[in-house]
Motif scaffolding. Structure first.
Motif, short mmCIF file in Angstrom:
data_model
loop_
_atom_site.label_atom_id
_atom_site.label_comp_id
_atom_site.label_asym_id
_atom_site.label_seq_id
_atom_site.Cartn_x
_atom_site.Cartn_y
_atom_site.Cartn_z
N GLY A 102 0.82 -1.21 0.00
CA GLY A 102 0.00 0.00 0.00
C GLY A 102 0.85 1.25 0.00
N LYS A 103 0.15 2.36 -0.02
CA LYS A 103 0.78 3.67 -0.13
C LYS A 103 1.12 4.23 1.26
CE LYS A 103 -0.15 8.20 -2.09
NZ LYS A 103 -1.08 9.05 -2.78
N PRO A 104 2.29 4.87 1.40
CA PRO A 104 2.61 5.49 2.69
C PRO A 104 1.68 6.67 2.95
CG PRO A 104 4.24 6.13 1.04
CD PRO A 104 3.34 5.11 0.39
N HIS A 105 1.40 6.92 4.24
CA HIS A 105 0.52 8.03 4.58
C HIS A 105 0.96 8.69 5.89
CE1 HIS A 105 -1.24 4.39 6.35
NE2 HIS A 105 -1.58 5.17 7.35
N VAL A 106 0.64 9.96 6.02
CA VAL A 106 0.99 10.73 7.21
C VAL A 106 0.06 10.30 8.35
CG1 VAL A 106 1.10 13.04 8.23
CG2 VAL A 106 1.79 12.69 5.84
N VAL A 107 0.66 10.02 9.53
CA VAL A 107 -0.14 9.67 10.69
C VAL A 107 -0.09 10.75 11.76
CG1 VAL A 107 -0.06 7.18 10.30
CG2 VAL A 107 1.72 8.26 11.67
N GLY A 108 0.85 11.68 11.63
CA GLY A 108 0.92 12.77 12.61
C GLY A 108 2.01 13.77 12.27
#
Length: 91
Positions: free
Chosen positions: A81-87
């Motif tokens: 999957g695609k990396p995503h911002v968590v904070g």
């Protein structure tokens, strides 16, 4: 414990270090389309989990202002999957 052992330790965070081309790619992919504040990664720390957690130490600004601050941008890269911002935390 050697640096290699620390990096291989599942669940442990590495020390902050210069970005590799792969680290830059993950950051750019996760931040694609992000508007407002401009984050420029300076160093990164990683944690191997079910995927990889990244903590990017960044300089941040909101053009056209010349004010610059530091922030930690946390990104999760799942195995599939695609990396995503968590904070994002201002420091």
């Amino acid at each position: 414990m050697s640096t290699e052992q620390e990096q291989a330790l599942v669940g442990g965070w590495t020390a902050f270090h210069p970005l590799t081309p792969e680290d830059k790619k993950v950051f750019e992919e996760a931040m694609h389309g992000f508007v407002g504040v401009v984050y420029t990664p300076l160093e990164v720390s990683t944690q191997v989990v079910n995927g990889v957690n990244y903590r990017y130490k960044c300089s941040a600004s909101m053009p056209p202002s010349e004010v610059i601050w530091q922030a930690i941008v946390e990104i999760y890269q799942p195995i599939d999957g695609k990396p995503h911002v968590v904070g994002i935390t201002r420091i």
